[in-house]
Write a protein that holds these residues in place. Structure first.
Motif, short mmCIF file in Angstrom:
data_model
loop_
_atom_site.label_atom_id
_atom_site.label_comp_id
_atom_site.label_asym_id
_atom_site.label_seq_id
_atom_site.Cartn_x
_atom_site.Cartn_y
_atom_site.Cartn_z
N VAL A 1 1.67 0.16 13.47
CA VAL A 1 1.44 -0.97 14.70
C VAL A 1 1.46 -0.35 16.05
O VAL A 1 0.77 -1.11 16.72
N ALA A 2 2.45 0.56 16.15
CA ALA A 2 2.58 1.06 17.52
C ALA A 2 1.16 1.63 18.06
O ALA A 2 0.77 1.66 18.92
N MET A 3 0.68 2.55 16.95
CA MET A 3 -0.67 3.08 17.32
C MET A 3 -1.95 2.24 17.66
O MET A 3 -2.54 2.55 18.23
N THR A 4 -1.88 1.16 16.78
CA THR A 4 -2.75 0.13 16.97
C THR A 4 -2.60 -0.45 18.39
O THR A 4 -3.47 -0.84 19.01
N LEU B 1 0.68 -1.33 0.03
CA LEU B 1 0.01 -0.06 0.12
C LEU B 1 0.92 0.97 0.04
O LEU B 1 0.26 2.39 -0.20
N GLY B 2 1.95 1.28 0.04
CA GLY B 2 2.79 2.10 0.05
C GLY B 2 3.80 2.67 1.59
O GLY B 2 4.45 3.73 1.70
N ALA B 3 3.30 1.85 2.28
CA ALA B 3 3.98 2.21 3.81
C ALA B 3 5.23 1.53 3.71
O ALA B 3 5.60 0.47 3.53
N ASN B 4 6.18 2.56 4.12
CA ASN B 4 7.62 2.28 4.33
C ASN B 4 7.88 1.75 5.76
O ASN B 4 6.87 1.60 6.44
N SER B 5 9.15 1.08 6.06
CA SER B 5 9.32 0.66 7.51
C SER B 5 8.53 1.51 8.62
O SER B 5 8.23 1.08 9.63
N VAL B 6 9.06 2.70 8.46
CA VAL B 6 8.74 3.74 9.65
C VAL B 6 7.22 3.60 9.60
O VAL B 6 6.65 3.93 10.64
N ASP B 7 6.33 3.91 8.53
CA ASP B 7 5.06 4.04 8.33
C ASP B 7 4.29 2.68 9.33
O ASP B 7 3.55 2.95 9.98
N ARG B 8 4.85 1.57 8.69
CA ARG B 8 4.60 0.44 9.11
C ARG B 8 4.79 0.33 10.83
O ARG B 8 3.58 0.01 11.65
N ALA B 9 5.62 0.61 11.25
CA ALA B 9 6.20 0.55 12.60
C ALA B 9 5.13 1.66 13.46
O ALA B 9 4.51 1.20 14.36
N GLU B 10 5.13 2.61 12.91
CA GLU B 10 4.06 3.97 13.43
C GLU B 10 2.59 3.31 13.64
O GLU B 10 1.81 3.47 14.57
#
Length: 82
Positions: A46-49, A35-44
């Motif tokens: 997951v952390a928010m969830t 979907l275009g999420a880089n590793s920082v986006d993915r970590a964020e």
């Protein structure tokens, strides 16, 4: 909290982190990276969830999830054991 609730939380956080995806319909079979999420986006996301679910689990326990649906499954199982 059921799996649908967790999925909706992940989708909401995905839209927050990557607002340009708001016109996209996100499905459980989608991968955040596709979907275009880089590793920082993915970590964020997951952390928010995890914060929304009041979960504190090591990130390494989430590495097996291949798509959003599998991430939902892992988070759901972890939320039941809290």
């Amino acid at each position: 909290m059921n799996k649908t609730d967790i999925f909706e939380i992940i989708v909401r956080h995905t839209y927050e982190v990557i607002p340009e995806l708001e016109s996209e319909l996100i499905k459980p079979s989608d991968q955040l990276a596709q979907l275009g999420a880089n590793s920082v986006d993915r970590a964020e996301i997951v952390a928010m969830t995890m914060e929304s679910l009041s979960l504190e689990i090591p990130r390494v326990e989430l590495f097996g999830a291949k798509n959003i649906g599998e991430l939902v499954d892992v988070l759901y199982e972890k939320s039941k054991s809290v």
